[in-house]
Design an enzyme around this catalytic site. Structure first.
Site, short mmCIF file in Angstrom:
data_model
loop_
_atom_site.label_atom_id
_atom_site.label_comp_id
_atom_site.label_asym_id
_atom_site.label_seq_id
_atom_site.Cartn_x
_atom_site.Cartn_y
_atom_site.Cartn_z
N ARG A 103 0.88 -1.17 0.00
CA ARG A 103 0.00 0.00 0.00
C ARG A 103 0.91 1.21 0.00
NH1 ARG A 103 -5.21 1.30 3.66
NH2 ARG A 103 -5.98 -0.24 2.18
N HIS A 130 -7.47 0.50 -6.27
CA HIS A 130 -7.56 -0.42 -5.14
C HIS A 130 -8.14 -1.76 -5.66
CE1 HIS A 130 -7.56 -1.77 -1.14
NE2 HIS A 130 -8.39 -0.92 -0.57
N GLN A 133 -9.73 -4.53 -3.27
CA GLN A 133 -11.02 -4.14 -2.72
C GLN A 133 -12.15 -4.43 -3.71
OE1 GLN A 133 -11.96 -2.60 0.43
NE2 GLN A 133 -13.92 -3.27 -0.41
N ASP A 228 -18.13 6.04 -0.77
CA ASP A 228 -16.79 6.04 -0.17
C ASP A 228 -16.60 7.42 0.47
OD1 ASP A 228 -14.15 5.45 0.48
OD2 ASP A 228 -13.43 5.37 -1.60
N CYS A 269 -16.64 0.51 1.12
CA CYS A 269 -15.38 -0.20 1.31
C CYS A 269 -14.86 -0.05 2.74
CB CYS A 269 -14.34 0.29 0.32
SG CYS A 269 -14.15 2.10 0.32
N ARG A 297 -12.89 -9.49 2.21
CA ARG A 297 -11.49 -9.14 1.94
C ARG A 297 -10.60 -10.33 2.33
NH1 ARG A 297 -9.67 -3.92 1.44
NH2 ARG A 297 -7.77 -5.00 0.83
N1 CP Z 1 -11.11 -0.76 2.49
C1 CP Z 1 -9.83 -0.72 2.95
O1 CP Z 1 -8.87 -0.85 2.18
O2 CP Z 1 -9.72 -0.60 4.29
P1 CP Z 1 -8.34 -0.32 5.06
O3 CP Z 1 -7.89 1.07 4.70
O4 CP Z 1 -8.72 -0.45 6.51
O5 CP Z 1 -7.34 -1.36 4.64
#
Ligand code: CP
Length: 333
Positions: A103, A130, A133, A228, A269, A297
């Site tokens: 990330r 992403h 996700q 979101d 998400c 997830r």
């Molecule tokens: N949706 C998501 O990626 O959550 P986090 O930022 O908690 O990993």
């Protein structure tokens, strides 16, 4: 050829559907307490330049359940990009782990990691997209879609800012033939450059894309309504302007949900700003599937890890294991 999971459009519809079938298999096994330890002895390096709850927990638990091990690597604790080039970090970490999840603040960092790594790199969110996700999201949609509808019959309406999740949802819908609408003020709609990226995918899959500033009309035939955050880390200066642009017209609340079919499901998400982009009543209501999304997830990460790592693992025979154990035991006396 070494492949990475950095962009949904790098994968065919058949491949994405196969990974979702694998997700279903692994979820069923997990529910029966029988997750196969397919990655025994394997290691996952997890690089996080930004905070995470779902991505971090799901990848680490997935690797553990599959019999492997995960390492949490943060800037300040490793040399990435500061005292060591991304190239050297990618090359070195690749010699010790079987897969890297990253990330990163900038998408280019994940691209550079993938360029130099000699093991698969999985994108755990960048400023562009992403993919883990949204693969999880479409899997969740398969679980909650009206019984008579296939993926290609579904309509996903995203209400809100053109976030990395929104753009990735557009990509996966385009690839899989799902109709996608974004309802947002014109300034916050998906850029033309990103829309242009899916022209071929839409032509091949038949996916219909639409962009509107009328959320009430958009949700009228929605199967899924998704939202979101309206602002993210680094956009704090824009909060008043963004709040003004989105509130109240683009908030997913009971009044907006009432304009959708009763079978429509609400998705987010997470993390969410409750009472901002969506109300508590919607998030905790009977049409919400947000926690199924979060749980999925875990199952999606298991499928991705197995998909990318299992075919690459060396699996020694019992005879070879015994031979090497014997050599070491003889050495030790
Ligand atoms: N949706 C998501 O990626 O959550 P986090 O930022 O908690 O990993």
């Amino acid at each position: 050829m070494l492949r990475h999971f950095v962009q949904i459009l790098d994968f065919s519809s058949e491949e994405l559907e196969r990974i979702m079938e694998l997700t279903a298999l692994l979820k069923r096994a997990d529910k029966e307490g029988a997750c196969p330890r397919l990655l025994q002895g394997a290691s996952l390096g997890m690089i996080f330049e930004e905070p995470s709850t779902r991505t971090r927990v799901s990848f680490e638990v997935a690797m553990t359940k599959l019999g492997g091990h995960a390492l949490y690597l943060r800037p300040g604790e490793i040399h990435l990009g500061a005292r060591e080039s991304i190239k050297d970090t990618a090359r070195v970490v690749s010699r010790m782990v079987d897969v890297i999840e990253a990330r990163t603040l900038k998408h280019q960092t994940v691209l550079d990691l993938a360029k130099y790594a000699t093991v698969p790199v999985i994108n755990g969110l960048t400023d562009f997209n992403h993919p883990t996700q949204v693969l999880c999201d479409v899997f969740t949609m398969t679980e909650h879609a009206p019984k008579d509808k296939k993926l290609r019959d579904l309509h996903l309406v995203f209400v809100g800012d053109a976030t990395n999740v929104c753009v990735s949802l557009m990509f996966i819908c385009a690839r899989l033939g799902i109709s996608f609408t974004q309802a947002a003020p014109a300034k916050y709609q998906v850029s033309q450059a990103h829309r242009d990226m899916v022209k071929e995918a839409c032509a091949a899959s038949g996916a219909r894309l639409a962009f509107t500033d009328d959320p009430a009309a958009a949700v009228a035939d929605a199967d899924f309504i998704y939202t979101d955050l309206w602002w993210w880390i680094g956009q704090e200066d824009e909060i008043p302007e963004r709040r003004e642009a989105f509130m109240p017209k683009f908030q997913v609340n009971e009044a907006l949900l009432a304009k959708a079919p009763a079978t429509a499901r609400f998705m987010h998400c997470l993390p969410a700003s409750r009472g901002v982009e969506a109300t508590d009543e919607v998030m905790d209501g009977s049409q919400s599937v947000i926690y199924d999304q979060s749980e999925n997830r875990l199952h999606t990460e298991k499928a991705l890890l197995v998909w990318f790592v299992y075919p690459r693992l060396k699996r020694a025979s019992d005879a070879l294991l015994a031979h090497h154990r014997g050599l070491v035991e003889a050495f030790l006396g």
